[in-house]
Design an enzyme around this catalytic site. Sequence first.
Site: not given
Ligand code: FAD
Ligand code: NAD
Length: 467
Positions: A51, A144-145, A272, A445
């Site tokens: 962002k 662990t995400g 994904g 508005h």
């Molecule tokens: P995570 O945030 O992945 O946290 C897991 C943590 O566990 C990590 O810090 C990792 O290092 C730690 N960990 C893993 N294994 C171990 C272990 N064995 N011991 C100790 N620590 C460990 N979501 C939104 O809602 N809005 C957005 O705008 C948005 N933008 C995104 C943009 C990008 C580029 C990406 C990649 C993702 C985005 N997401 C967004 C998705 C969002 O980041 C995730 O859904 C969210 O972080 C998930 O939270 P979590 O707590 O499950 O895991």
């Molecule tokens: P996504 O699931 O949003 O999109 C992946 C896209 O890749 C899909 O449209 C799928 O059809 C396409 N795809 C898959 N295999 C392909 C292939 N072989 N060739 C061409 N296209 C292919 O996944 P992402 O954008 O990687 O994001 C990952 C996760 O992170 C999402 O689940 C999302 O919820 C989260 N995220 C959220 C935000 C937000 O909330 N604003 C921002 C970034 C990420």
Amino acid sequence: MSSYDVAVIGSGPGGYVAAIRCAQLGMKTAIIEKYDTLGGTCLNVGCIPSKALLDSSHHYEDAIKHFDEHGIELGDVKFSLEKMIARKQGVVDMTTKGIDFLMDKNKIDVYHGVGSFKDATHIDIAVAKEKAQTIEAAKTIIATGSKPSTLPFITLDKERIITSTEALKLPEVPKHMIVIGGGVIGLELGQVYKRLGAEVTVVEYMDRIIPTMDKAQSKELMKVFKKQKVKFALSHGVTAVARKGDEVIVKATNKKGEEVEFKGDYCLVSVGRRAYTDGLNLKAVGIPTDNRGRVEVNEHLQTNVSNIYAIGDVIKGAMLAHKAEEEGVFVAETMAGQKPHIDYNLIPGVVYTWPEVASVGKTEEQLIEAGVAYKAGSFPVRALGRSRASGDIDGFVKILADKATDEVLGVHMVGARAADLIAEGVTAMEFRASAEDIARMSHPHPTYTEAVKEAALAATGDRALHV
Ligand code: FAD
Ligand code: NAD
């Protein structure tokens, strides 16, 4: 050995929120994070940094394309990618330090190291090659995400064939970025680099971008992106990605079965994310994962080992920060003997492109598939005085309501500040409002929120006032 009521493994939005709620409920709590900073994917390499770059690049685009319309003459506008990325890092640092403060305030013990199960009540915490320390925990929350997924034939070199993590700190603006996957990450980060001058081509397997959202949103966003000269290859399945020096070559098969080639200097792989359980030693406790590597849980988010729970990206469901947070609170309260509830249908989804895209509830396609009789009302954002004043005229708000009862079943929008506007849809649906309820509420508005009221008026029988 230190002993806790609860240990949380992972400090993302799921883990740190769970830890805070556990502490608020009087449990002695520890959190374990393998990286040096807290906050997980979201704060370090996800929501927050993406962002920050979206905002910086948006300011630049406004300065070069739109300020002139407002009578502001700037002359020769330049940007520094290095400064933008440094600012982004500053925002990340400030935010992760905020989590340190919250842990401290709530008296949560923070351990840095990889957490792995020794048995159901003991966790080893390992730092590099040092001897692991062990803590005891009556209950554990796995948070662990996730990590970026890739395709089996792709070698991510993390220089030119990259994931979102590298795309947040590129050393230069790509000349031509090929984005594999027209989902959330591909479009958000694709738009960042397009604004900064890159040519961007999105190669998407499905026949539309953001394929999980309402079809009308895909269509509207695609129209805007095309106006911005982003190129799309829809219905193209990528089959090979290769690097030759500074060039990347992406091969894909189109609908007709023909092979198509794209050449660029960077390739962002955004197809994904996958649940991350490496290093947890789930075997030691016998917790199974499903066919997508996700930890299996029941309706209480409890694994098959009754004192171990799991939340967030590592379990099934939308991979979203706010979904992980809700689950963190849910598990803490469940452990405390409360009976919390999450309505997964009301977890909103947002794409932070400009215009923004936001949704809650069922899409039109889902209602058709489920055979639900519904009515739809749409209102174009361009008809708002507020939109004309700001110049943000792309987009619409669509409200779907039950044909018989008028209950709102879905709210879908594209437009300026849709990410914030969707909260009205969530509130309305949480209270099981009818479209008529929204239509009768006074909306200030001139604001973008008037589009929500107008769409509700349209859904209740063609009563929109300003079209
Ligand atoms: P995570 O945030 O992945 O946290 C897991 C943590 O566990 C990590 O810090 C990792 O290092 C730690 N960990 C893993 N294994 C171990 C272990 N064995 N011991 C100790 N620590 C460990 N979501 C939104 O809602 N809005 C957005 O705008 C948005 N933008 C995104 C943009 C990008 C580029 C990406 C990649 C993702 C985005 N997401 C967004 C998705 C969002 O980041 C995730 O859904 C969210 O972080 C998930 O939270 P979590 O707590 O499950 O895991
Ligand atoms: P996504 O699931 O949003 O999109 C992946 C896209 O890749 C899909 O449209 C799928 O059809 C396409 N795809 C898959 N295999 C392909 C292939 N072989 N060739 C061409 N296209 C292919 O996944 P992402 O954008 O990687 O994001 C990952 C996760 O992170 C999402 O689940 C999302 O919820 C989260 N995220 C959220 C935000 C937000 O909330 N604003 C921002 C970034 C990420």
